[in-house]
Design an enzyme around this catalytic site. Structure first.
Site, PDB file in Angstrom:
ATOM      1  N   LYS A   1       7.206   1.478  -3.541  1.00 16.85           N
ATOM      2  CA  LYS A   1       6.949   0.289  -4.160  1.00 16.85           C
ATOM      3  C   LYS A   1       6.017   0.404  -5.312  1.00 16.85           C
ATOM      4  O   LYS A   1       6.493  -0.093  -6.319  1.00 16.85           O
ATOM      5  CB  LYS A   1       6.868  -0.899  -3.318  1.00 16.85           C
ATOM      6  CG  LYS A   1       7.856  -1.518  -2.252  1.00 16.85           C
ATOM      7  CD  LYS A   1       9.211  -1.787  -2.668  1.00 16.85           C
ATOM      8  CE  LYS A   1       9.022  -3.133  -3.352  1.00 16.85           C
ATOM      9  NZ  LYS A   1      10.573  -3.647  -3.860  1.00 16.85           N
TER      10      LYS A   1
ATOM     11  N   TYR B   1       7.111   3.125   2.356  1.00 18.45           N
ATOM     12  CA  TYR B   1       7.640   2.104   1.746  1.00 18.45           C
ATOM     13  C   TYR B   1       6.738   1.351   0.723  1.00 18.45           C
ATOM     14  O   TYR B   1       7.138   1.230  -0.632  1.00 18.45           O
ATOM     15  CB  TYR B   1       7.909   0.789   2.898  1.00 18.45           C
ATOM     16  CG  TYR B   1       8.278  -0.678   2.189  1.00 18.45           C
ATOM     17  CD1 TYR B   1       9.331  -0.808   1.453  1.00 18.45           C
ATOM     18  CD2 TYR B   1       7.276  -1.360   1.983  1.00 18.45           C
ATOM     19  CE1 TYR B   1       9.601  -2.000   0.810  1.00 18.45           C
ATOM     20  CE2 TYR B   1       7.288  -2.700   1.418  1.00 18.45           C
ATOM     21  CZ  TYR B   1       8.658  -3.130   0.810  1.00 18.45           C
ATOM     22  OH  TYR B   1       9.113  -4.187   0.219  1.00 18.45           O
TER      23      TYR B   1
END
Length: 382
Positions: free
Chosen positions: A185, A181
């Site tokens: 990002k 994740y």
């Protein structure tokens, strides 16, 4: 529906106009008659953005809310248009973005617990979806793009190096972020900044910036609610003493609107920049934080197993996940990324946002805590 940055909660009731939001309109110099697109507008942060914008309806011509699945998640308003769409769809998103002035991109897959999604799924939505929206801006002559990034795009890293009050330029090794994740990002954030200054179809210049909030809490946070529900069932949860920052959702929403205001202004100060965001929520460990929100949460004072053993167990689960990848997406109950996040003192400063964006939280810590605690109590009573 894909989760939208901590966000798949339904919004709470709008209620009466609040003093704090009225004050926001007084402080703002936002250009009037602008059309906004908010992706992930039915989610946790997105729904708060929608309500805050509608509180300032003299500044908007139209508000377009986008989510992959739309139910009863938005407020009825004559300036509001709701679209059920996937941010990865070039055709659909080009139609939605046509004629818009500002896109606030809050939609994202969030990997909680770690391993819920494969790295390919995270990359497809968080990176390729963001790139698709940026290309739609160029094709549709949208001039302003605000991206919801995350503190996870900065750290902690694989070694668990601590960082206290780091700024956006702190010399911190981000070459090996532990979570898929966080890596997605970081990649999306880099894309957003790279697109700043590119020429749009009609000869204008795209202005972009990214905001890095920490863990967001507040009314509608199903992540915090789930943790507290587990704890209240009598399961004694063990949390380490590492310190982190949290931020109230209303203040994070405010920062997005102020970033959009700066991008639309003539000074160009925020263009191509990334900003850390937080408020006056105490810097504390997760144990104290959850006890602030729900005082009778049962939490152990110490970790039950030695940390080295937990890392070893997490490594075994990681190997098992890799071996099972061709057959299924095994979600490990424990991961190295989760352990690093919970056991590393890591928090950032938002001095730059205060200086460049004029960011000043409108909700105090006590207001934020009380509002969140009341919402949690109400949900637990259902």
């Amino acid at each position: 529906m894909y989760p939208v940055d901590d966000l798949d909660a339904r919004p709470v009731e709008l209620g009466a106009r609040e003093v704090e939001l009225s004050a926001l309109a007084d402080k703002s110099e936002m250009p009037s008659d602008m059309t906004y697109v908010i992706t992930g507008g039915c989610g946790f942060l997105g729904s708060h953005l929608v309500r805050m914008l509608l509180e300032r309806d003299d500044h908007i011509r139209e508000l377009r809310v986008v989510d992959k699945t739309v139910t009863d998640c938005v407020i009825l308003d004559d300036k509001l248009c709701v679209y059920e769409a996937d941010i990865r769809s070039k055709v659909k998103m080009s139609e939605i973005c046509s004629g818009a002035d500002v896109i606030i991109h809050a939609a994202s897959l969030i990997d909680v617990p770690d391993g819920t999604f494969t790295e390919e799924e995270l990359w497809d939505v968080n990176v390729r979806g963001t790139q698709n929206l940026l290309n739609c801006c160029l094709a549709s002559d949208v001039r302003c793009f605000v991206y919801t990034s995350s503190v996870d795009a900065f750290g902690p890293n694989w070694r668990g190096d601590p960082l206290e009050d780091g700024d956006e330029e702190s010399p911190y090794d981000r070459t090996h972020l532990p979570s898929a994740y966080g890596r997605s990002k970081m990649a999306a954030e880099s894309l957003v900044l790279e697109f700043n200054g590119r020429t749009t179809k009609d000869g204008g210049k795209l202005r972009t910036c990214a905001l890095r909030p920490p863990h967001i809490y507040g009314e509608g946070s199903t992540l915090d609610l789930s943790f507290i529900k587990v704890a209240k069932l009598g399961t004694r949860v063990s949390l380490p003493d590492a310190k982190a920052r949290q931020a109230y959702v209303g203040n994070v929403a405010l920062a997005h609107l102020q970033a959009a205001e700066k991008l639309a202004s003539h000074d160009g100060l925020a263009c191509g920049r990334v900003y850390n965001i937080h408020d006056d929520t105490p810097i504390t460990n997760y144990q104290d934080f959850f006890e602030y929100l729900s005082p009778d949460v049962k939490i152990n004072e110490k970790i039950i197993l030695p940390l080295w053993l937990l890392y070893f167990i997490a490594g075994v689960f990681g190997s098992l996940r890799f071996l099972l990848k061709p057959f299924c997406n095994f979600v490990p109950p424990l991961s190295r990324a989760t352990l690093l996040a919970c056991n590393t003192t890591f928090y950032l400063s938002c001095t730059k946002a205060r200086r460049d964006l004029g960011y000043s939280p409108i909700y105090t810590w006590e207001q934020s805590r009380q509002r969140t605690a009341r919402w949690i109590e109400k949900q637990l009573a259902v």
